[in-house]
Write an enzyme that holds these catalytic residues in place. Structure first.
Site, PDB file in Angstrom:
ATOM      1  N   SER A 128      -6.854 -12.286  -2.390  1.00 14.99           N
ATOM      2  CA  SER A 128      -6.142 -14.255  -2.576  1.00 14.99           C
ATOM      3  C   SER A 128      -7.768 -14.236  -2.087  1.00 14.99           C
ATOM      4  CB  SER A 128      -5.166 -14.539  -1.602  1.00 14.99           C
ATOM      5  OG  SER A 128      -3.779 -13.944  -2.133  1.00 14.99           O
ATOM      6  N   SER A 158      -5.700  -3.879  -0.841  1.00 18.11           N
ATOM      7  CA  SER A 158      -4.866  -3.137  -1.939  1.00 18.11           C
ATOM      8  C   SER A 158      -5.680  -2.825  -2.958  1.00 18.11           C
ATOM      9  CB  SER A 158      -3.552  -4.570  -2.930  1.00 18.11           C
ATOM     10  OG  SER A 158      -2.562  -5.506  -1.546  1.00 18.11           O
ATOM     11  N   GLU A 167       1.090 -10.789   9.873  1.00 14.43           N
ATOM     12  CA  GLU A 167       1.251 -10.864   8.428  1.00 14.43           C
ATOM     13  C   GLU A 167       2.657 -10.984   8.207  1.00 14.43           C
ATOM     14  OE1 GLU A 167      -0.616  -8.770   5.697  1.00 14.43           O
ATOM     15  OE2 GLU A 167       0.417 -10.556   4.099  1.00 14.43           O
TER      16      GLU A 167
HETATM   17  C1  LIG Z   1       0.269 -13.822  -4.916  1.00 10.35           C
HETATM   18  C2  LIG Z   1      -0.285 -12.393  -3.930  1.00 10.35           C
HETATM   19  C3  LIG Z   1      -0.971 -12.368  -3.149  1.00 10.35           C
HETATM   20  C4  LIG Z   1      -1.533 -11.224  -2.755  1.00 10.35           C
HETATM   21  N1  LIG Z   1      -2.942 -11.671  -1.548  1.00 10.35           N
HETATM   22  C5  LIG Z   1      -3.599  -9.738  -1.478  1.00 10.35           C
HETATM   23  C6  LIG Z   1      -5.069 -10.535  -0.276  1.00 10.35           C
HETATM   24  O1  LIG Z   1      -5.251 -11.141  -0.456  1.00 10.35           O
HETATM   25  N2  LIG Z   1      -5.086  -9.133   0.080  1.00 10.35           N
HETATM   26  C7  LIG Z   1      -3.966  -8.011  -0.352  1.00 10.35           C
HETATM   27  O2  LIG Z   1      -5.281  -6.729   0.147  1.00 10.35           O
HETATM   28  N3  LIG Z   1      -3.708  -8.044  -0.637  1.00 10.35           N
HETATM   29  C8  LIG Z   1      -2.413  -8.902  -1.859  1.00 10.35           C
HETATM   30  N4  LIG Z   1      -1.848  -9.322  -2.743  1.00 10.35           N
HETATM   31  C9  LIG Z   1      -1.117  -7.383  -3.528  1.00 10.35           C
HETATM   32  C10 LIG Z   1       0.265  -6.764  -2.270  1.00 10.35           C
HETATM   33  O3  LIG Z   1       0.309  -6.799  -1.085  1.00 10.35           O
HETATM   34  C11 LIG Z   1       0.649  -5.968  -3.000  1.00 10.35           C
HETATM   35  O4  LIG Z   1       1.214  -6.644  -4.756  1.00 10.35           O
HETATM   36  C12 LIG Z   1       2.109  -5.675  -2.406  1.00 10.35           C
HETATM   37  O5  LIG Z   1       1.626  -4.639  -1.568  1.00 10.35           O
HETATM   38  C13 LIG Z   1       2.624  -4.334  -3.625  1.00 10.35           C
HETATM   39  O6  LIG Z   1       1.796  -3.698  -4.013  1.00 10.35           O
HETATM   40  P1  LIG Z   1       1.918  -3.065  -5.823  1.00 10.35           P
HETATM   41  O7  LIG Z   1       1.230  -4.630  -6.350  1.00 10.35           O
HETATM   42  O8  LIG Z   1       0.521  -2.604  -6.253  1.00 10.35           O
HETATM   43  O9  LIG Z   1       2.956  -3.216  -5.823  1.00 10.35           O
HETATM   44  P2  LIG Z   1       3.602  -1.429  -6.249  1.00 10.35           P
HETATM   45  O10 LIG Z   1       3.224  -0.223  -4.520  1.00 10.35           O
HETATM   46  O11 LIG Z   1       2.941  -0.655  -7.349  1.00 10.35           O
HETATM   47  O12 LIG Z   1       4.562  -1.042  -6.420  1.00 10.35           O
HETATM   48  C14 LIG Z   1       5.249  -1.179  -8.133  1.00 10.35           C
HETATM   49  C15 LIG Z   1       7.206  -1.953  -7.711  1.00 10.35           C
HETATM   50  O13 LIG Z   1       7.986  -0.255  -6.621  1.00 10.35           O
HETATM   51  C16 LIG Z   1       8.551  -0.527  -5.512  1.00 10.35           C
HETATM   52  N5  LIG Z   1       8.213   0.221  -4.531  1.00 10.35           N
HETATM   53  C17 LIG Z   1       6.688   0.997  -4.441  1.00 10.35           C
HETATM   54  N6  LIG Z   1       7.146   1.887  -3.262  1.00 10.35           N
HETATM   55  C18 LIG Z   1       8.316   1.784  -3.301  1.00 10.35           C
HETATM   56  C19 LIG Z   1       9.083   2.390  -2.074  1.00 10.35           C
HETATM   57  N7  LIG Z   1       8.988   3.300  -1.363  1.00 10.35           N
HETATM   58  N8  LIG Z   1      10.826   2.157  -1.949  1.00 10.35           N
HETATM   59  C20 LIG Z   1      11.235   1.045  -2.831  1.00 10.35           C
HETATM   60  N9  LIG Z   1      10.236   0.529  -3.773  1.00 10.35           N
HETATM   61  C21 LIG Z   1       9.007   1.224  -3.799  1.00 10.35           C
HETATM   62  C22 LIG Z   1       8.141  -2.272  -5.593  1.00 10.35           C
HETATM   63  O14 LIG Z   1       9.214  -2.851  -3.732  1.00 10.35           O
HETATM   64  C23 LIG Z   1       8.074  -2.648  -6.319  1.00 10.35           C
HETATM   65  O15 LIG Z   1       8.407  -3.615  -7.122  1.00 10.35           O
HETATM   66  C24 LIG Z   1      -1.183  -9.703  -2.873  1.00 10.35           C
HETATM   67  C25 LIG Z   1       0.037  -9.751  -4.097  1.00 10.35           C
HETATM   68  C26 LIG Z   1       0.405 -11.288  -4.590  1.00 10.35           C
HETATM   69  C27 LIG Z   1       1.158 -10.776  -5.430  1.00 10.35           C
END
Ligand SMILES: Cc1cc2nc3c(=O)[nH]c(=O)nc-3n(C[C@H](O)[C@H](O)[C@H](O)COP(=O)(O)OP(=O)(O)OC[C@H]3O[C@@H](n4cnc5c(N)ncnc54)[C@H](O)[C@@H]3O)c2cc1C
Length: 398
Positions: free
Chosen positions: A161, A129, A244
């Site tokens: 993480s 991410s 995953e």
């Molecule tokens: C506790 C935790 C641990 C994590 N650990 C890791 C890690 O170790 N390594 C890593 O790389 N990442 C990690 N992540 C990141 C995680 O993979 C991302 O948070 C996740 O993929 C969502 O991306 P974003 O946070 O950018 O949200 P966004 O993609 O910006 O989404 C924001 C909101 O919009 C919604 N949304 C987005 N696109 C769409 C769509 N096309 N249709 C409908 N709804 C949509 C989403 O569901 C969400 O509710 C972690 C996240 C958390 C919370």
């Protein structure tokens, strides 16, 4: 559909139960029960014990150091493991990058990395991410440019993480900015002590440090740290994400937490009696139990289909959605069961520093922090909205 286990499977189930009962220390189990994050040393100690037993990597084939179990044995092992309250093995090495390396990596990478992953001598983190590239991961912008025998990396990852505890990161980088999004991505292995790499903590809602930002400022890694072919990283990334997602139905973990909820509701008082006997609260527990039972039978049905040679499509997404929601419900009920002691919470460090013990009864410690961390279950591993999109596409053809 045959959901019964063979005599051999039942004997195996007994062996797993016995091993865990004899080897899972009370302290390790207690921290895991309360959802307190393990420290690096504790994590390594526990994982080495599983390694010695030959059970650290249930999904790995025998040729790479796994036990070579059948699908049923893997299911039984995972179920018994989490039902016992044992802590989750750090997934980044064993479940994520290990299978990528033995499937797509060079012989040199297999020899260099796989034994250390199995022995927990190297801990890994996942650099996928970025700010602006989460659900839409293919839009990631961290760049890697060839320079002599190295790649030079510039950019940023977020939500990484355990980056602060890791020795290595597997990382998606853009190697061809001209190509279409998915086509220009590569899969690199990066040492966390490389010059120019900085880790900054993100403190979560639970007030704990498990998340990080990672910055790359002209970080150099040898070309030999590329897994597979340049610009084909998206294929490996998707393979890894598939693994995953399979981790997240969490039926046995939720069963264990449900048992804990019943135990705590039996100790808490409501209206002059036990909270467990309060009709409204016991109805909520029963609803969670019924949902969990339905999820368990869905999981078993999918297992049975795979055993009969069938394939799964969007089923892991369904398990992920329901599994995460049920886990959140149970954690919410644990907080509710505590009444007023569900509100205040302290970090583990703060509690350790107090000479008058934690606030509230002993069983309250950690519950609110764990509940808040659990909010992330519907986000990581692909958000629940994205899983619903997958179901809409694969099952309903939308
Ligand atoms: C506790 C935790 C641990 C994590 N650990 C890791 C890690 O170790 N390594 C890593 O790389 N990442 C990690 N992540 C990141 C995680 O993979 C991302 O948070 C996740 O993929 C969502 O991306 P974003 O946070 O950018 O949200 P966004 O993609 O910006 O989404 C924001 C909101 O919009 C919604 N949304 C987005 N696109 C769409 C769509 N096309 N249709 C409908 N709804 C949509 C989403 O569901 C969400 O509710 C972690 C996240 C958390 C919370």
């Amino acid at each position: 559909m045959d959901l019964s286990f063979s005599d051999e499977d039942i004997a195996f189930q007994h062996e797993v139960r016995t091993f865990l009962a004899e080897n899972l220390g009370a302290g390790t189990k207690d921290r895991s029960d309360r959802g307190l994050h393990p420290g690096r040393e504790d994590m390594i100690l526990w994982q080495k014990m599983l390694y010695e037993k030959g059970w650290i990597a249930p999904n790995w084939p025998r040729e790479h150091g796994g036990p070579g179990w059948s699908l049923t044995k893997k299911y039984i092992y995972n179920h018994e493991y989490f039902l016992s309250g044992a802590p989750q093995v750090s997934p980044f090495g064993i479940n994520m990058v290990g299978p990528v390396i033995y499937t797509f990596g060079s012989d040199e990478q297999k020899t260099r990395y796989l034994p250390d992953i199995l022995k927990s001598d190297t801990l890994w983190c996942q650099g996928y991410s970025e700010p602006g590239a989460g659900s839409d991961l293919a839009s990631l912008r961290t760049r890697a440019v060839r320079d002599g025998n190295d790649y030079v990396i510039q950019g940023q990852k977020i939500w990484t993480s355990w980056a602060h505890l890791a020795d290595m990161m597997f990382c998606l980088v853009r190697t061809n900015p001209e190509a279409k999004n998915q086509a220009g991505i590569s899969f690199l292995l990066i040492p966390m002590d490389a010059p120019g790499l900085t880790v900054k903590p993100i403190i979560g809602l639970d007030l704990e440090h498990s998340l990080n930002e990672v910055f790359f400022d002209d970080v150099r890694v040898p070309l030999g740290n590329l897994v597979g072919e340049e610009n084909r990283g998206w294929t490996y990334a998707k393979f890894l994400l598939g693994n995953e997602r399979n981790l997240v139905a969490r039926v046995a973990r939720s069963k264990h937490q449900l048992n804990r909820l019943i135990d705590i509701a039996g100790k808490e008082v409501a209206y002059g009696g036990r909270l467990l006997d309060d009709p409204d609260f016991s109805r909520k527990i029963a609803k969670a139990e019924i949902d969990l039972m339905a999820l368990e039978y869905s999981e078993l049905r999918y297992l049975s289909r795979e055993l009969a040679g069938g394939e799964l499509t969007a089923e892991p997404s369904m398990l992920k959605i329901k599994g995460a929601e049920i886990a959140q419900t149970i954690k919410g009920l644990l907080v509710e069961a505590l009444g007023v002691y569900g509100t205040p919470y302290e970090t583990d460090e703060e509690t350790a520093e107090r000479n008058d013990g934690a606030i509230g009864p002993d069983h309250a410690h950690g519950i609110q922090a764990d509940n808040l961390y659990q909010r992330a279950a519907t986000i990581y591993g692909g958000t629940n909205e994205i899983q619903r999109n997958i179901i809409a596409k694969m099952i309903f053809g939308l």
